[in-house]
Design a protein around this motif. Structure first.
Motif, PDB file in Angstrom:
ATOM      1  N   VAL A  26       0.715  -1.135   0.038  1.00  0.00           N
ATOM      2  CA  VAL A  26      -0.143   0.027   0.146  1.00  0.00           C
ATOM      3  C   VAL A  26       0.890   1.137   0.032  1.00  0.00           C
ATOM      4  N   ASP A  27       0.838   2.071  -0.838  1.00  0.00           N
ATOM      5  CA  ASP A  27       1.349   3.413  -1.100  1.00  0.00           C
ATOM      6  C   ASP A  27       2.813   3.066  -0.832  1.00  0.00           C
ATOM      7  N   GLY A  28       3.261   2.221  -1.837  1.00  0.00           N
ATOM      8  CA  GLY A  28       4.728   1.808  -2.022  1.00  0.00           C
ATOM      9  C   GLY A  28       5.154   0.945  -3.314  1.00  0.00           C
ATOM     10  N   ALA A  29       6.198   0.351  -3.035  1.00  0.00           N
ATOM     11  CA  ALA A  29       6.752  -0.593  -4.344  1.00  0.00           C
ATOM     12  C   ALA A  29       6.031  -1.605  -4.413  1.00  0.00           C
ATOM     13  N   VAL A  30       6.283  -2.597  -5.392  1.00  0.00           N
ATOM     14  CA  VAL A  30       6.132  -3.863  -5.676  1.00  0.00           C
ATOM     15  C   VAL A  30       7.426  -4.392  -5.323  1.00  0.00           C
ATOM     16  N   HIS A  31       7.382  -5.873  -4.774  1.00  0.00           N
ATOM     17  CA  HIS A  31       8.692  -6.466  -4.565  1.00  0.00           C
ATOM     18  C   HIS A  31       8.603  -7.816  -5.128  1.00  0.00           C
ATOM     19  N   LEU A  32       9.850  -7.962  -6.049  1.00  0.00           N
ATOM     20  CA  LEU A  32       9.949  -9.339  -6.601  1.00  0.00           C
ATOM     21  C   LEU A  32      11.109 -10.101  -5.994  1.00  0.00           C
ATOM     22  N   LEU A  33      10.727 -11.203  -5.654  1.00  0.00           N
ATOM     23  CA  LEU A  33      11.860 -12.050  -5.050  1.00  0.00           C
ATOM     24  C   LEU A  33      12.142 -13.484  -5.968  1.00  0.00           C
ATOM     25  N   ASP A  34      13.247 -13.374  -6.124  1.00  0.00           N
ATOM     26  CA  ASP A  34      14.025 -14.448  -7.090  1.00  0.00           C
ATOM     27  C   ASP A  34      14.423 -15.600  -6.075  1.00  0.00           C
ATOM     28  N   ASN A  35      13.864 -16.813  -6.347  1.00  0.00           N
ATOM     29  CA  ASN A  35      14.019 -18.044  -6.027  1.00  0.00           C
ATOM     30  C   ASN A  35      15.431 -18.432  -6.094  1.00  0.00           C
ATOM     31  N   GLN A  36      16.202 -18.609  -5.293  1.00  0.00           N
ATOM     32  CA  GLN A  36      17.529 -18.946  -5.701  1.00  0.00           C
ATOM     33  C   GLN A  36      17.795 -20.215  -4.592  1.00  0.00           C
ATOM     34  N   THR A  37      16.912 -20.789  -4.128  1.00  0.00           N
ATOM     35  CA  THR A  37      17.006 -22.038  -3.325  1.00  0.00           C
ATOM     36  C   THR A  37      17.900 -23.234  -4.065  1.00  0.00           C
ATOM     37  N   PRO A  38      18.748 -23.946  -3.638  1.00  0.00           N
ATOM     38  CA  PRO A  38      19.409 -24.772  -4.412  1.00  0.00           C
ATOM     39  C   PRO A  38      18.369 -26.073  -4.329  1.00  0.00           C
ATOM     40  N   SER A  39      18.157 -26.475  -5.559  1.00  0.00           N
ATOM     41  CA  SER A  39      17.004 -27.401  -5.733  1.00  0.00           C
ATOM     42  C   SER A  39      17.000 -28.658  -5.180  1.00  0.00           C
ATOM     43  N   VAL A  40      16.383 -29.396  -4.593  1.00  0.00           N
ATOM     44  CA  VAL A  40      16.341 -30.778  -3.874  1.00  0.00           C
ATOM     45  C   VAL A  40      15.728 -31.828  -4.885  1.00  0.00           C
ATOM     46  N   GLY A  41      15.221 -31.112  -6.044  1.00  0.00           N
ATOM     47  CA  GLY A  41      14.581 -32.141  -7.009  1.00  0.00           C
ATOM     48  C   GLY A  41      14.464 -31.300  -8.403  1.00  0.00           C
ATOM     49  N   GLY A  42      13.848 -32.320  -9.348  1.00  0.00           N
ATOM     50  CA  GLY A  42      13.239 -31.693 -10.462  1.00  0.00           C
ATOM     51  C   GLY A  42      11.804 -30.823 -10.488  1.00  0.00           C
ATOM     52  N   VAL A  43      11.370 -30.449 -11.603  1.00  0.00           N
ATOM     53  CA  VAL A  43      10.001 -29.851 -11.763  1.00  0.00           C
ATOM     54  C   VAL A  43       9.625 -30.511 -13.148  1.00  0.00           C
ATOM     55  N   VAL A  44       8.334 -30.416 -13.184  1.00  0.00           N
ATOM     56  CA  VAL A  44       7.725 -30.508 -14.647  1.00  0.00           C
ATOM     57  C   VAL A  44       6.427 -29.476 -14.437  1.00  0.00           C
ATOM     58  N   GLN A  45       6.155 -28.915 -15.485  1.00  0.00           N
ATOM     59  CA  GLN A  45       5.060 -28.006 -15.668  1.00  0.00           C
ATOM     60  C   GLN A  45       4.081 -28.296 -16.767  1.00  0.00           C
ATOM     61  N   VAL A  46       2.876 -28.180 -16.387  1.00  0.00           N
ATOM     62  CA  VAL A  46       1.810 -28.062 -17.434  1.00  0.00           C
ATOM     63  C   VAL A  46       0.972 -26.867 -17.701  1.00  0.00           C
ATOM     64  N   VAL A  47       0.584 -26.717 -18.706  1.00  0.00           N
ATOM     65  CA  VAL A  47      -0.143 -25.504 -19.272  1.00  0.00           C
ATOM     66  C   VAL A  47      -1.414 -25.842 -19.827  1.00  0.00           C
ATOM     67  N   LEU A  48      -2.634 -25.546 -19.388  1.00  0.00           N
ATOM     68  CA  LEU A  48      -3.786 -25.805 -20.012  1.00  0.00           C
ATOM     69  C   LEU A  48      -4.484 -24.810 -20.741  1.00  0.00           C
ATOM     70  N   GLU A  49      -4.935 -25.305 -21.943  1.00  0.00           N
ATOM     71  CA  GLU A  49      -5.788 -24.402 -22.681  1.00  0.00           C
ATOM     72  C   GLU A  49      -6.950 -25.146 -23.403  1.00  0.00           C
TER      73      GLU A  49
END
Length: 576
Positions: free
Chosen positions: A422-445
């Motif tokens: 409120v009455d300020g900036a947005v904040h963008l936090l980059d996730n720099q966590t050392p991954s403990v696993g892989g990832v898959v992503q699914v986009v639906l249309e």
């Protein structure tokens, strides 16, 4: 059911070593939300003025990544940012056309294809009143960052202020997107509404036209202090159900029956009388049904002792749609004056962590003994079902925060965070966590079938569910994308989409690092190589290339995963 364990501990040295780094300035996000509007000196007026502004995510230029439409208070322009990020290097550029700057009191927006032309449009929800505001807006997109105002003659004329939230999905099964909006009326659960307006449902026709159909669809007239609405598959019947977080009164739950909504709030026991505002819907306990975490106000002076709710869905256990509140036993009932909330697997270990932001600086003078000025965000790491508060990231910075959203900003596979203030900036936090696993992503249309759908699959021996929702958290609009952290497992198998209309289709097994776009075609010839009348189902992996088919090999093993009568066209590519 996978039981969730009691956990009240606080940790600064979790095995995952979660790292969230503020990269707002480096990424070029210089948006300011502007001064809060003047809604009068009353308690209702001061509250309404501080409800904050939101953010919409979507691909406005067809390049596959997520751009940002950041909203602002009255007198400050909204801004559209193109995502120019590369893996490990977040970067955004301001490309706001004058028509999107608006400068009214914006609350929430959606970047979504309304007219089936393959190009994303924008729906902008504004407060209407007490000044002569033009109201909410609808913009047609050209696919290159340009937009045309289509509001006049659209029939989309919601009234009321402040708007508490909105969601979008196909509620009546006609293949077109509809809009449901809530209004915070300032009655505080005990008095007549202080502000005008009621919650409203608008049915769309796919050509930028809408008509109000709230009572006709069984939703009645609700003037409670409404906040975040959720359209999702909450019970086991076809169609989208509707949950509404309500401030100072019982929450609302409607299920879809016989072409209408039916109020089952009492029967399902969503009876948490508190200050429910933000919502993180997710299958936290991996039992296949949708649970709901809601943020509230929990302060030390005991004027506000409205703890968060964790509605654990009992459908999988009992066969009945009922909820049990387990927030206290899980140690997640206190996130101060909470707003946005996200269920997100930050370390990709397969378990959903919980993030919430908070603040309400406007009451600091009236209640100096409380924790109201600004507060740090809350991160609860999920350790095999036990939620443990995690400290030591840039989320700990004290801010007067409102909207919160998790998304993969730089296409590196892990979820990052953005929140507004409120009455300020947005904040963008980059996730720099050392991954403990892989990832898959699914986009639906497409969106009308994708919003409210969920994707299910097997990670090792554990069945997982991820829901593609247009709106959740608080004042957030998102595309229909889901991701699965895999932990030590190499793949997501037995993958199945439960579409918004109840149809279920299987997808190929996804190996760690793969990203899939699943498109359910809506008409003959859309991806069938013969142009036949049978419906077709397309699966495409980025880079994007439409749904054109030049050949279809009947021997392709992928076809065996598609139900009889559905065509398939799919290509796979590992994420680089």
């Amino acid at each position: 059911m996978v039981a969730l364990c009691l956990a009240l501990a606080t940790s600064t040295s979790a095995a995952a070593q979660i790292a969230l780094v503020d990269v707002t300035a480096a990424a070029g996000l210089d948006h300011q939300t502007g001064s809060a509007p003047d809604y009068g000196p009353s308690e209702a007026g001061r509250s309404a003025a501080q409800d904050g502004t939101g953010v919409a995510l979507g691909d406005i230029d067809g390049d596959g990544d997520l751009d940002l439409y950041l909203l602002a208070n009255r007198g400050t322009p909204n801004r559209l940012y193109r995502n120019n990020s590369t893996p490990g290097s977040p970067r955004f550029g301001d490309i706001t056309p004058p028509v999107l700057a608006d400068v009214q009191q914006a609350r929430v927006a959606f970047i979504v294809d309304l007219d089936h032309d393959g190009l994303n449009d924008i729906v902008l929800i504004n407060d209407v009143g007490p000044t002569d505001d033009p109201g909410s807006r609808i913009f047609r997109g050209d696919g290159h960052g340009g937009f045309v105002d289509e509001t006049e003659g659209s029939g989309f004329t919601p009234r009321g202020w402040p708007m508490g939230g909105a969601t979008i999905g196909d509620v009546n099964g006609d293949g077109e997107l509809d809009l449901y909006l809530t209004v915070w009326t300032g009655g505080f659960g005990v008095a007549a509404p202080f502000f005008p307006g009621t919650n409203e449902l608008y049915l769309g026709d796919g050509a930028f036209h809408f008509h109000q159909a709230t009572e006709g669809q069984g939703l009645g007239q609700h003037t409670e202090d409404g906040f975040t609405p959720i359209l999702a598959q909450i019970d086991d019947e076809p169609g989208l159900d509707l949950y509404v977080a309500v401030d100072r009164a019982k929450d609302l739950l409607f299920v879809r029956r016989g072409g209408r909504f039916v109020d089952v709030s009492e029967r399902a026991d969503v009876s948490h009388v508190s200050s429910d505002m933000g919502v993180a819907p997710a299958d936290f306990d991996d039992d296949g049904d949708l649970d709901l975490f809601t943020t509230n106000i929990f302060l030390t002076d005991r004027r506000f002792m409205n703890e968060n709710a964790y509605y654990e869905n009992q459908l999988a256990q009992s066969g009945q749609l009922t909820f049990v509140d387990r927030a206290e036993s899980l140690g997640i009932m206190d996130t101060r004056w909470g707003w946005g909330a996200e269920a997100v697997d930050l370390d990709l270990d397969g378990d959903l962590d919980l993030v919430a932001v908070n603040g309400f600086a406007a009451y600091a003078d009236a209640l100096p003994e409380t924790r109201l000025v600004r507060g740090p965000g809350y991160l609860f790491e999920n350790r095999a079902g036990a939620f443990v508060q995690y400290l030591g990231t840039d989320l700990d910075t004290e801010e007067d925060a409102r909207a919160l959203v998790a998304f993969d900003l730089d296409s590196d596979g892990d979820p990052d965070l953005l929140f507004t203030t409120v009455d300020g900036a947005v904040h963008l936090l980059d996730n720099q966590t050392p991954s403990v696993g892989g990832v898959v992503q699914v986009v639906l249309e497409p969106p009308a079938l994708a919003y409210g759908a969920n994707v299910r699959g097997l990670v090792g021996a554990v069945h997982k569910r991820r829901d593609a929702l247009a709106a959740h958290s608080y004042l957030v609009g998102e595309p229909a994308r889901v991701s699965f952290g895999l932990g030590a497992e190499p793949r997501l198998s037995e993958v199945e989409v439960h579409w918004a209309d109840g149809v279920r289709t299987a997808l190929p097994t996804l190996e760690a690092g793969q990203s899939l776009v699943a498109r359910r075609c809506q008409g003959p010839g859309e991806c069938s190589p013969t142009g036949g009348a049978a419906p077709c189902f397309c699966v495409e992996v980025p880079p994007k290339g439409g749904c054109a088919v030049t050949s279809l090999d009947p021997a392709d093993p992928a076809l065996n995963l598609i139900p009889l009568g559905l065509w398939a066209c799919w290509r796979s590519r590992r994420r680089r």
